[in-house]
Design an enzyme around this catalytic site. Structure first.
Site, PDB file in Angstrom:
ATOM      1  N   HIS A 184       2.422   8.291 -17.314  1.00  0.00           N
ATOM      2  CA  HIS A 184       3.429   7.375 -16.740  1.00  0.00           C
ATOM      3  C   HIS A 184       4.410   7.005 -17.856  1.00  0.00           C
ATOM      4  O   HIS A 184       4.231   6.005 -18.542  1.00  0.00           O
ATOM      5  CB  HIS A 184       2.735   6.131 -16.165  1.00  0.00           C
ATOM      6  CG  HIS A 184       3.645   5.314 -15.298  1.00  0.00           C
ATOM      7  ND1 HIS A 184       4.643   4.508 -15.814  1.00  0.00           N
ATOM      8  CD2 HIS A 184       3.740   5.197 -13.953  1.00  0.00           C
ATOM      9  CE1 HIS A 184       5.288   3.929 -14.812  1.00  0.00           C
ATOM     10  NE2 HIS A 184       4.764   4.330 -13.672  1.00  0.00           N
TER      11      HIS A 184
ATOM     12  N   CYS B 182       0.794  -1.228   0.000  1.00  0.00           N
ATOM     13  CA  CYS B 182       0.000   0.000   0.000  1.00  0.00           C
ATOM     14  C   CYS B 182       0.834   1.289   0.000  1.00  0.00           C
ATOM     15  O   CYS B 182       0.460   2.283  -0.629  1.00  0.00           O
ATOM     16  CB  CYS B 182      -0.927   0.038   1.220  1.00  0.00           C
ATOM     17  SG  CYS B 182      -1.706  -1.541   1.606  1.00  0.00           S
TER      18      CYS B 182
ATOM     19  N   HIS C  16       6.986  11.991 -10.606  1.00  0.00           N
ATOM     20  CA  HIS C  16       7.211  10.542 -10.503  1.00  0.00           C
ATOM     21  C   HIS C  16       8.357  10.098 -11.408  1.00  0.00           C
ATOM     22  O   HIS C  16       9.490  10.102 -11.003  1.00  0.00           O
ATOM     23  CB  HIS C  16       5.902   9.795 -10.796  1.00  0.00           C
ATOM     24  CG  HIS C  16       5.971   8.340 -10.485  1.00  0.00           C
ATOM     25  ND1 HIS C  16       5.975   7.857  -9.200  1.00  0.00           N
ATOM     26  CD2 HIS C  16       6.055   7.250 -11.281  1.00  0.00           C
ATOM     27  CE1 HIS C  16       6.066   6.534  -9.218  1.00  0.00           C
ATOM     28  NE2 HIS C  16       6.112   6.137 -10.478  1.00  0.00           N
TER      29      HIS C  16
ATOM     30  N   CYS D 105       1.852   3.704  -3.068  1.00  0.00           N
ATOM     31  CA  CYS D 105       0.895   4.660  -3.639  1.00  0.00           C
ATOM     32  C   CYS D 105       0.327   5.627  -2.587  1.00  0.00           C
ATOM     33  O   CYS D 105       0.071   6.789  -2.873  1.00  0.00           O
ATOM     34  CB  CYS D 105      -0.272   3.923  -4.296  1.00  0.00           C
ATOM     35  SG  CYS D 105       0.225   3.104  -5.830  1.00  0.00           S
ATOM     36  N   HIS D 106       0.085   5.136  -1.361  1.00  0.00           N
ATOM     37  CA  HIS D 106      -0.613   5.974  -0.372  1.00  0.00           C
ATOM     38  C   HIS D 106       0.337   6.695   0.583  1.00  0.00           C
ATOM     39  O   HIS D 106      -0.104   7.586   1.309  1.00  0.00           O
ATOM     40  CB  HIS D 106      -1.602   5.126   0.433  1.00  0.00           C
ATOM     41  CG  HIS D 106      -2.682   4.502  -0.407  1.00  0.00           C
ATOM     42  ND1 HIS D 106      -3.781   5.205  -0.849  1.00  0.00           N
ATOM     43  CD2 HIS D 106      -2.821   3.255  -0.920  1.00  0.00           C
ATOM     44  CE1 HIS D 106      -4.559   4.400  -1.573  1.00  0.00           C
ATOM     45  NE2 HIS D 106      -3.989   3.213  -1.637  1.00  0.00           N
TER      46      HIS D 106
ATOM     47  N   MET E  61      -7.101   1.341  -7.974  1.00  0.00           N
ATOM     48  CA  MET E  61      -6.908   0.563  -6.747  1.00  0.00           C
ATOM     49  C   MET E  61      -7.064  -0.925  -7.070  1.00  0.00           C
ATOM     50  O   MET E  61      -8.104  -1.341  -7.589  1.00  0.00           O
ATOM     51  CB  MET E  61      -7.960   1.004  -5.720  1.00  0.00           C
ATOM     52  CG  MET E  61      -8.056   0.119  -4.504  1.00  0.00           C
ATOM     53  SD  MET E  61      -6.704   0.362  -3.332  1.00  0.00           S
ATOM     54  CE  MET E  61      -7.256  -0.754  -2.028  1.00  0.00           C
TER      55      MET E  61
HETATM   56 FE1  DHE Z   1       8.258   1.638 -10.478  1.00  0.00          FE
HETATM   57  C1  DHE Z   1      10.692   3.304 -12.307  1.00  0.00           C
HETATM   58  C2  DHE Z   1       8.164   4.203  -8.260  1.00  0.00           C
HETATM   59  C3  DHE Z   1       5.505   0.236  -9.005  1.00  0.00           C
HETATM   60  C4  DHE Z   1       8.579  -1.092 -12.497  1.00  0.00           C
HETATM   61  N1  DHE Z   1       9.207   3.445 -10.350  1.00  0.00           N
HETATM   62  C5  DHE Z   1      10.181   3.945 -11.204  1.00  0.00           C
HETATM   63  C6  DHE Z   1      10.605   5.222 -10.725  1.00  0.00           C
HETATM   64  C7  DHE Z   1       9.904   5.471  -9.575  1.00  0.00           C
HETATM   65  C8  DHE Z   1       9.030   4.360  -9.340  1.00  0.00           C
HETATM   66  C9  DHE Z   1      10.025   6.691  -8.683  1.00  0.00           C
HETATM   67  C10 DHE Z   1      11.655   6.114 -11.387  1.00  0.00           C
HETATM   68  C11 DHE Z   1      13.020   5.706 -10.974  1.00  0.00           C
HETATM   69  C12 DHE Z   1      14.110   6.528 -11.653  1.00  0.00           C
HETATM   70  O1  DHE Z   1      14.044   6.716 -12.876  1.00  0.00           O
HETATM   71  O2  DHE Z   1      15.033   6.991 -10.965  1.00  0.00           O
HETATM   72  N2  DHE Z   1       7.028   2.144  -8.925  1.00  0.00           N
HETATM   73  C13 DHE Z   1       7.173   3.239  -8.153  1.00  0.00           C
HETATM   74  C14 DHE Z   1       6.108   3.283  -7.155  1.00  0.00           C
HETATM   75  O3  DHE Z   1       6.007   4.114  -6.222  1.00  0.00           O
HETATM   76  C15 DHE Z   1       5.109   2.269  -7.519  1.00  0.00           C
HETATM   77  C16 DHE Z   1       3.965   2.971  -8.221  1.00  0.00           C
HETATM   78  C17 DHE Z   1       4.410   1.543  -6.401  1.00  0.00           C
HETATM   79  C18 DHE Z   1       5.277   0.764  -5.448  1.00  0.00           C
HETATM   80  O4  DHE Z   1       4.764   0.334  -4.405  1.00  0.00           O
HETATM   81  O5  DHE Z   1       6.450   0.560  -5.679  1.00  0.00           O
HETATM   82  C19 DHE Z   1       5.931   1.443  -8.527  1.00  0.00           C
HETATM   83  N3  DHE Z   1       7.238  -0.131 -10.709  1.00  0.00           N
HETATM   84  C20 DHE Z   1       6.154  -0.511  -9.999  1.00  0.00           C
HETATM   85  C21 DHE Z   1       5.705  -1.837 -10.381  1.00  0.00           C
HETATM   86  O6  DHE Z   1       4.750  -2.492  -9.860  1.00  0.00           O
HETATM   87  C22 DHE Z   1       6.513  -2.253 -11.557  1.00  0.00           C
HETATM   88  C23 DHE Z   1       5.622  -2.229 -12.790  1.00  0.00           C
HETATM   89  C24 DHE Z   1       7.085  -3.662 -11.463  1.00  0.00           C
HETATM   90  C25 DHE Z   1       8.211  -3.837 -10.505  1.00  0.00           C
HETATM   91  O7  DHE Z   1       9.267  -4.301 -10.911  1.00  0.00           O
HETATM   92  O8  DHE Z   1       8.040  -3.509  -9.320  1.00  0.00           O
HETATM   93  C26 DHE Z   1       7.539  -1.120 -11.602  1.00  0.00           C
HETATM   94  N4  DHE Z   1       9.418   1.189 -12.114  1.00  0.00           N
HETATM   95  C27 DHE Z   1       9.417  -0.011 -12.756  1.00  0.00           C
HETATM   96  C28 DHE Z   1      10.425   0.013 -13.798  1.00  0.00           C
HETATM   97  C29 DHE Z   1      11.031   1.282 -13.756  1.00  0.00           C
HETATM   98  C30 DHE Z   1      10.378   2.003 -12.683  1.00  0.00           C
HETATM   99  C31 DHE Z   1      10.721  -1.130 -14.767  1.00  0.00           C
HETATM  100  C32 DHE Z   1      12.164   1.817 -14.639  1.00  0.00           C
HETATM  101  C33 DHE Z   1      11.672   2.132 -16.000  1.00  0.00           C
HETATM  102  C34 DHE Z   1      12.750   2.654 -16.899  1.00  0.00           C
HETATM  103  O9  DHE Z   1      12.675   2.345 -18.102  1.00  0.00           O
HETATM  104  O10 DHE Z   1      13.641   3.378 -16.444  1.00  0.00           O
END
Ligand code: DHE
Length: 547
Positions: free
Chosen positions: A370, A47, A327, A50-51, A88
């Protein structure tokens, strides 16, 4: 290795209030200490992203007790159980939480959130380990891997990364990392790989070793998402920076050993209201190619920090007021402009990293942009453009990035494309490709979340360009579960693109490689070690910011 320990109740507060449960007031729902610990762990894992830890809301709604007590237990219970179309997840009906867990979480949300402990220099130093000292590392590459075409693949639920060779598709090494590992970034020279877990554990991997292995580790907080390394000329491989969600802070580390050098809190005033926010989380971080600076995006206060790393002891930080809920984002094709989504505000902020100022703040026209790092295309009408898709709808915004050649269109949405559906997370292209790939992994429809839409750039002269559908899950030959196709990443040459087929941890996942010219399936990587693959980071493309 869940970081539940982060939420140990503060004894002072408990002592003062003479309560058994942190945050509990007389008359609050009954919850045992062991239930409370369990709820804290679930809250952290599912949670808080996001929250927010303090539940003040960002991508997800605020869940402070003034709100949760107003809406009440039944409402919370049903929301957690069934989810909502606005994003959600349906934790109960999807089976991810049991009926008891849903009941527990609804009760837990009626209590005040516990504030987890701080994590400063003593805690970081205690967690810091140099496993192979710089002088004991090889002086040249000891393996036969073509490092520039290696992919670091997040294995989310096993807390590992797989290093996969870009030409043979062979898994060269599997490395243990932090909990629910999140992203990989690569040092300017390409030698070191930095990986960060959601539990804020950083692994530094030496790609010159045979096989590549972790040479240093540190924990920079209790929850984190981002890591980057210095790229400006003269500072290659010199520093790493990690940003955390909890505590809200960033730390600059020695690029060779991860020794923590400087920690800065991001707590402070929200840019527009000028009211204090206790949890402004660090979202994306990129390294400037124009100045010795890190560009650090602070979610809740809406500030973009340009952190000059020339003099760590007298840190010089330029604070740019942008928009709340910053983000993810990436550079335009010239690498001068950085575009970052203020997702819950439907906007993109543009920073000129050469001049160090905000160039534009524009609405994307869709719900919750996004971009990941976005995609750069050479549009037949508008020249260089950068693209983002949206979490909340099927629209894809094409934004002009050419203030010299196309000044009228620069930093405006020049075209809107319509992809497969809502729930998109990432778009991708490459300078050698004439295609734009758009995913939709969070779409509830299995056919949509299992496919990729491809727009042909030369055909983008049409008012509403059509797309080709790639049935990636079908190509992977996976029939169990609802695997989600996520995050395309190109090989170094820009001739093929890899997609993760992200299934539940106990089911088969895969990586599907697609030929960029023919749009046909070229290869499927399946291996029992490939558990929940999500992000993929090609060494060359990641270090040179090619996307
Ligand atoms: Fe991410 C990048 C935060 C959920 C896969 N994700 C990022 C970045 C942030 C972020 C701040 C940028 C980093 C940077 O560039 O320095 N992500 C979050 C969350 O807060 C969120 C929404 C919820 C959580 O609880 O974490 C979240 N993210 C996910 C997933 O569920 C994903 C789809 C699968 C996973 O691996 O957890 C996911 N996030 C990614 C990926 C990137 C990413 C693959 C980098 C993408 C890129 O091409 O640079």
């Amino acid at each position: 290795s869940g970081p539940a320990g982060a939420y140990e109740p503060s004894m002072t507060t408990l002592g003062e209030l003479n309560l058994e449960i942190p945050g509990r007031k007389p008359g609050d729902p009954v919850i045992t200490p062991s239930e409370y610990d369990k709820a804290n762990t679930i809250y952290f894992e599912r949670c808080a992203g996001c929250h927010g830890v303090l539940r003040k809301g960002a991508t997800g709604k605020a869940l402070t007790t003034d709100i949760t007590r107003e809406v009440g237990f039944d409402y919370l219970h049903d929301f957690i159980n069934y989810g909502s179309p606005a994003g959600m997840p349906n934790w109960g009906t999807s089976g991810e939480l049991t009926a008891e867990d849903v009941d527990l979480m609804a009760r837990y949300l009626l209590l005040e959130p516990a504030s987890p402990p701080e994590f400063g220099m003593p805690e970081m130093k205690e967690s810091w380990k140099v496993l192979v000292a710089p002088e004991d590392r090889p002086s040249e590459k000891m393996n036969d891997i073509d490092i520039d075409n290696l992919f670091s693949v997040t294995l989310r639920d096993s807390g590992q990364v797989a290093l996969i060779d870009g030409s043979s598709y062979e898994i060269k090494s599997i490395i243990d990392t932090g909990y629910a590992v999140h992203i990989s970034r690569i040092s300017a020279s390409g030698r070191y790989l930095y990986v960060i877990g959601r539990d804020a554990l950083v692994n530094m991997v030496d790609l010159f070793m045979d096989p590549p292995a972790t040479v240093a580790q540190i924990k920079i907080g209790t929850e984190a998402r981002s890591i980057e390394t210095s790229k400006f000329e003269g500072f290659e491989d010199k520093y790493a920076i990690g940003g955390s969600y909890w505590p809200p802070q960033y730390v600059i580390m020695d690029g060779d050993t991860l020794e923590p050098l400087k920690i800065k809190s991001t707590r402070g005033m929200i840019y527009d209201e000028q009211t204090y926010h206790p949890e402004p989380r660090v979202a994306s971080i990129v390294a400037s190619h124009y100045r010795p600076e890190f560009i650090v995006n602070i979610k809740e206060t809406g500030k973009i920090l340009l952190i000059n790393y020339e003099d760590i002891e007298n840190l010089n930080v330029t604070e740019i007021e942008a928009e709340r809920f910053l983000h993810d984002g990436g550079f335009d094709s010239s690498k001068r402009y950085f575009l970052v989504a203020a997702n819950a505000r439907g906007k993109v902020a543009v920073v000129d990293t050469k001049e160090g100022e905000l160039t534009a703040l524009l609405e994307t026209g869709g719900q919750t942009p996004h971009p990941g790092r976005g995609a750069n295309l050479n549009h037949p009408t508008y020249g260089p453009v950068w693209v983002t898709s949206h979490l909340g709808d099927e629209s894809v915004a094409v934004i002009g990035t050419d203030p010299e050649g196309h000044p009228d269109e620069a930093w405006t949405v020049v075209q809107t494309l319509y992809g497969l559906g809502g729930g998109s997370l990432f778009v991708k292209s490459h300078p050698n490709s004439e295609n734009l790939y758009v995913d939709a992994p969070l779409n509830p429809d299995a056919e949509v979340s299992g496919s990729i839409a491809v727009f042909k750039v030369p055909e983008m002269t049409a008012e509403e360009p059509e797309y080709t559908v790639l049935p990636i899950v079908e190509w992977a030959g996976i029939t169990d579960g609802q695997p989600r196709v996520v995050q395309g990443e190109f090989n170094k040459e820009g001739t093929e693109i890899w997609f993760s087929v992200w299934n539940a941890a106990d089911l088969t996942s895969a990586i599907v490689v697609v030929d960029d010219k023919t749009l046909e399936m070229k290869h499927v990587i399946k291996d029992e070690r490939l558990i929940t693959p999500t992000g993929k980071f090609n060494v060359y493309n990641t270090r040179a910011d090619v996307y």
